[in-house]
Motif scaffolding. Structure first.
Motif, PDB file in Angstrom:
ATOM      1  N   GLN A   1       0.824  -1.214   0.000  1.00  0.00           N
ATOM      2  CA  GLN A   1       0.000   0.000   0.000  1.00  0.00           C
ATOM      3  C   GLN A   1       0.857   1.263   0.000  1.00  0.00           C
ATOM      4  OE1 GLN A   1      -3.117  -1.236  -0.235  1.00  0.00           O
ATOM      5  NE2 GLN A   1      -2.112  -3.197   0.241  1.00  0.00           N
ATOM      6  N   GLY A   2       2.176   1.081  -0.114  1.00  0.00           N
ATOM      7  CA  GLY A   2       3.086   2.228  -0.107  1.00  0.00           C
ATOM      8  C   GLY A   2       3.433   2.725   1.273  1.00  0.00           C
ATOM      9  N   LEU A   3       3.254   1.886   2.304  1.00  0.00           N
ATOM     10  CA  LEU A   3       3.484   2.289   3.690  1.00  0.00           C
ATOM     11  C   LEU A   3       4.662   1.509   4.272  1.00  0.00           C
ATOM     12  CD1 LEU A   3      -0.236   2.349   4.854  1.00  0.00           C
ATOM     13  CD2 LEU A   3       1.218   4.332   4.350  1.00  0.00           C
ATOM     14  N   GLY A   4       5.556   2.230   4.935  1.00  0.00           N
ATOM     15  CA  GLY A   4       6.757   1.624   5.471  1.00  0.00           C
ATOM     16  C   GLY A   4       6.613   1.150   6.904  1.00  0.00           C
ATOM     17  N   ALA A   5       7.711   0.583   7.427  1.00  0.00           N
ATOM     18  CA  ALA A   5       7.755   0.038   8.787  1.00  0.00           C
ATOM     19  C   ALA A   5       8.958   0.616   9.515  1.00  0.00           C
ATOM     20  CB  ALA A   5       7.846  -1.487   8.741  1.00  0.00           C
ATOM     21  N   LEU A   6       8.762   0.947  10.791  1.00  0.00           N
ATOM     22  CA  LEU A   6       9.835   1.499  11.611  1.00  0.00           C
ATOM     23  C   LEU A   6       9.913   0.764  12.943  1.00  0.00           C
ATOM     24  CD1 LEU A   6       9.251   5.371  11.302  1.00  0.00           C
ATOM     25  CD2 LEU A   6      11.045   4.036  10.165  1.00  0.00           C
ATOM     26  N   LEU A   7      11.128   0.603  13.440  1.00  0.00           N
ATOM     27  CA  LEU A   7      11.331   0.189  14.819  1.00  0.00           C
ATOM     28  C   LEU A   7      11.491   1.435  15.686  1.00  0.00           C
ATOM     29  CD1 LEU A   7      13.805  -2.841  14.907  1.00  0.00           C
ATOM     30  CD2 LEU A   7      11.310  -2.831  15.004  1.00  0.00           C
ATOM     31  N   VAL A   8      11.010   1.328  16.925  1.00  0.00           N
ATOM     32  CA  VAL A   8      11.137   2.424  17.890  1.00  0.00           C
ATOM     33  C   VAL A   8      11.965   1.915  19.060  1.00  0.00           C
ATOM     34  CG1 VAL A   8       9.915   4.046  19.382  1.00  0.00           C
ATOM     35  CG2 VAL A   8       8.901   3.342  17.191  1.00  0.00           C
ATOM     36  N   GLY A   9      13.058   2.593  19.342  1.00  0.00           N
ATOM     37  CA  GLY A   9      13.932   2.178  20.415  1.00  0.00           C
ATOM     38  C   GLY A   9      13.501   2.708  21.766  1.00  0.00           C
ATOM     39  N   LYS A  10      14.097   2.162  22.794  1.00  0.00           N
ATOM     40  CA  LYS A  10      13.860   2.607  24.168  1.00  0.00           C
ATOM     41  C   LYS A  10      14.197   4.078  24.342  1.00  0.00           C
ATOM     42  CE  LYS A  10      15.125   1.102  28.869  1.00  0.00           C
ATOM     43  NZ  LYS A  10      15.943   0.110  29.620  1.00  0.00           N
ATOM     44  N   ASP A  11      15.176   4.549  23.562  1.00  0.00           N
ATOM     45  CA  ASP A  11      15.587   5.944  23.632  1.00  0.00           C
ATOM     46  C   ASP A  11      14.735   6.858  22.759  1.00  0.00           C
ATOM     47  OD1 ASP A  11      16.405   5.172  21.125  1.00  0.00           O
ATOM     48  OD2 ASP A  11      18.539   5.628  21.423  1.00  0.00           O
ATOM     49  N   GLY A  12      13.707   6.302  22.119  1.00  0.00           N
ATOM     50  CA  GLY A  12      12.830   7.089  21.271  1.00  0.00           C
ATOM     51  C   GLY A  12      13.299   7.211  19.835  1.00  0.00           C
ATOM     52  N   ALA A  13      14.491   6.702  19.531  1.00  0.00           N
ATOM     53  CA  ALA A  13      15.011   6.781  18.168  1.00  0.00           C
ATOM     54  C   ALA A  13      14.202   5.885  17.233  1.00  0.00           C
ATOM     55  CB  ALA A  13      16.479   6.381  18.138  1.00  0.00           C
ATOM     56  N   LEU A  14      14.133   6.298  15.965  1.00  0.00           N
ATOM     57  CA  LEU A  14      13.419   5.536  14.947  1.00  0.00           C
ATOM     58  C   LEU A  14      14.422   4.890  14.008  1.00  0.00           C
ATOM     59  CD1 LEU A  14      10.610   8.110  14.042  1.00  0.00           C
ATOM     60  CD2 LEU A  14      10.660   6.417  15.884  1.00  0.00           C
ATOM     61  N   PHE A  15      14.114   3.670  13.571  1.00  0.00           N
ATOM     62  CA  PHE A  15      15.045   2.909  12.750  1.00  0.00           C
ATOM     63  C   PHE A  15      14.346   2.379  11.505  1.00  0.00           C
ATOM     64  CE2 PHE A  15      16.465   2.624  17.133  1.00  0.00           C
ATOM     65  CZ  PHE A  15      17.800   2.997  17.034  1.00  0.00           C
ATOM     66  N   GLU A  16      14.892   2.734  10.348  1.00  0.00           N
ATOM     67  CA  GLU A  16      14.452   2.170   9.086  1.00  0.00           C
ATOM     68  C   GLU A  16      14.920   0.714   9.009  1.00  0.00           C
ATOM     69  OE1 GLU A  16      12.608   3.656   6.865  1.00  0.00           O
ATOM     70  OE2 GLU A  16      12.731   5.790   7.423  1.00  0.00           O
ATOM     71  N   PRO A  17      14.285  -0.114   8.156  1.00  0.00           N
ATOM     72  CA  PRO A  17      14.634  -1.532   8.106  1.00  0.00           C
ATOM     73  C   PRO A  17      16.120  -1.839   7.945  1.00  0.00           C
ATOM     74  CG  PRO A  17      12.602  -1.191   6.934  1.00  0.00           C
ATOM     75  CD  PRO A  17      13.086   0.178   7.324  1.00  0.00           C
ATOM     76  N   ASP A  18      16.847  -1.057   7.151  1.00  0.00           N
ATOM     77  CA  ASP A  18      18.269  -1.352   6.972  1.00  0.00           C
ATOM     78  C   ASP A  18      19.092  -1.044   8.219  1.00  0.00           C
ATOM     79  OD1 ASP A  18      18.045   1.410   6.791  1.00  0.00           O
ATOM     80  OD2 ASP A  18      19.425   1.604   5.102  1.00  0.00           O
ATOM     81  N   GLU A  19      18.490  -0.379   9.213  1.00  0.00           N
ATOM     82  CA  GLU A  19      19.183  -0.040  10.448  1.00  0.00           C
ATOM     83  C   GLU A  19      18.846  -0.992  11.594  1.00  0.00           C
ATOM     84  OE1 GLU A  19      19.389   4.796  10.243  1.00  0.00           O
ATOM     85  OE2 GLU A  19      17.399   3.927  10.567  1.00  0.00           O
ATOM     86  N   TRP A  20      17.930  -1.911  11.382  1.00  0.00           N
ATOM     87  CA  TRP A  20      17.458  -2.751  12.476  1.00  0.00           C
ATOM     88  C   TRP A  20      18.548  -3.586  13.146  1.00  0.00           C
ATOM     89  CZ3 TRP A  20      12.170  -4.990  10.343  1.00  0.00           C
ATOM     90  CH2 TRP A  20      11.272  -3.922  10.185  1.00  0.00           C
ATOM     91  N   PRO A  21      19.472  -4.219  12.418  1.00  0.00           N
ATOM     92  CA  PRO A  21      20.470  -5.041  13.112  1.00  0.00           C
ATOM     93  C   PRO A  21      21.338  -4.245  14.087  1.00  0.00           C
ATOM     94  CG  PRO A  21      20.411  -5.576  10.772  1.00  0.00           C
ATOM     95  CD  PRO A  21      19.595  -4.332  10.944  1.00  0.00           C
ATOM     96  N   ALA A  22      21.513  -2.954  13.844  1.00  0.00           N
ATOM     97  CA  ALA A  22      22.348  -2.126  14.710  1.00  0.00           C
ATOM     98  C   ALA A  22      21.528  -1.268  15.670  1.00  0.00           C
ATOM     99  CB  ALA A  22      23.236  -1.217  13.849  1.00  0.00           C
ATOM    100  N   SER A  23      20.223  -1.562  15.796  1.00  0.00           N
ATOM    101  CA  SER A  23      19.348  -0.725  16.614  1.00  0.00           C
ATOM    102  C   SER A  23      19.451  -1.002  18.104  1.00  0.00           C
ATOM    103  CB  SER A  23      17.893  -0.920  16.174  1.00  0.00           C
ATOM    104  OG  SER A  23      17.464  -2.255  16.422  1.00  0.00           O
ATOM    105  N   GLY A  24      20.079  -2.118  18.485  1.00  0.00           N
ATOM    106  CA  GLY A  24      20.174  -2.458  19.906  1.00  0.00           C
ATOM    107  C   GLY A  24      18.861  -2.942  20.480  1.00  0.00           C
TER     108      GLY A  24
END
Length: 300
Positions: free
Chosen positions: A230-253
């Protein structure tokens, strides 16, 4: 969005987690303010013949929540499906039986991430994993186990993997699951628009098996993939409030990284990883990310 538009659904299943899991969730919910007004709905199921449902109801009321009892079928996503059919909202946050909130303003940060018009789903954890694990990654995981198995057992396992397991499992699962990497939000703690969730549920039958639920989470017709179409992306949200795009997930902690220092909401899988020995942790990292991530993760 207003607080009245947000509903937090927590699934309290007696058979799967019982009072211990519910107690852990309610304690964490009380200890860590959400940071934004919302309605709390506690979904109960699987309490037949078990002690504790009255305590679940009392905890819910003390925290200003309401209780919705549903049939004990359909696993987590089936319960969430039933709940969202009965209760309308602008935005829904779902927490499974084993969820434990680890930081204040957790819902505020999830909501802020979802306020972007190009984002369809946000969550506390995600993975690249797939049931259609490619042969190269399966061999890498087997090599990690060599020291634990010993040489004779390793050779037997290698023969079994090459001659039987790899051809059968890869061909079977590749019909339902994308190839690796397969970025998807895990459904232990996630948030999305009510309308998007209902649209997704309308594309699939009510879940009847565990494999069906896994497919709804991470398969070709799964939730993250549906929203991406549908043209909609996915984000992870860290404990520190930072947002992570999919390519950043392995280094998101967050998920399956050493010490998981940036994890916003824990669950049974994150706890299992945290309690595992180093060798098992490396195997779990490979399954989630296709590599071990000790050098990439943030320090605790």
């Amino acid at each position: 969005m207003s607080g009245a538009d947000i509903v937090v659904f927590y699934l309290a299943r007696g058979i799967d987690g019982g009072l211990a899991s519910a107690s852990r969730f309610f304690e964490s919910y009380a200890q860590h303010p959400a940071g934004i007004p919302h309605r709390l709905v506690v979904i109960t199921k699987g309490w037949d013949g078990m002690v504790g449902l009255d305590r679940i109801q009392n905890w819910s009321r003390k925290l200003g929540g309401s209780v919705l009892m549903v049939q004990d079928d359909g696993f987590d996503l089936g319960a969430f499906s039933t709940a969202t059919e009965l209760i309308s909202a602008g935005y829904c946050c779902f927490l499974n039986t084993h969820s434990q909130i680890l930081e204040s303003d957790w819902l505020l940060n999830l909501t802020r991430a979802l306020s972007r018009s190009d984002i369809g789903i946000v969550g506390a954890t995600g993975s690249y994993g797939t049931f259609a694990t490619p042969p190269a990654l399966q061999w890498a995981m087997l090599r990690e186990r060599k020291a634990m198995l010993g040489l004779p057992a390793f050779l037997l396992r290698a023969c079994y993997l090459a001659l039987f397991k790899l051809p059968r499992t890869y061909l079977r699962y590749s019909r339902q699951w994308p190839a690796f990497p397969n970025p998807h939000i895990r459904t232990n703690a996630f948030m999305l628009r009510h309308s998007d969730f209902r649209a997704f549920l309308g594309t699939l039958p009510f879940p009847s098996t565990k494999e069906h639920v896994w497919s709804m989470e991470s398969g070709r017709q799964g939730l993250t993939r549906f929203l991406q179409r549908q043209g909609l992306g996915a984000l992870l949200v860290g404990k520190d409030g930072a947002l992570f795009e999919p390519d950043e997930w392995p280094a998101s902690g967050t998920f399956r990284t050493p010490h998981q220092p940036n994890l916003l909401v824990a669950d049974n899988q994150t706890r299992s990883y945290g309690q595992a020995d180093h060798g098992t942790q490396r195997l779990l990292e490979l399954a989630a990310w296709g590599k071990t991530v000790s050098m990439d993760a943030k320090n605790p």
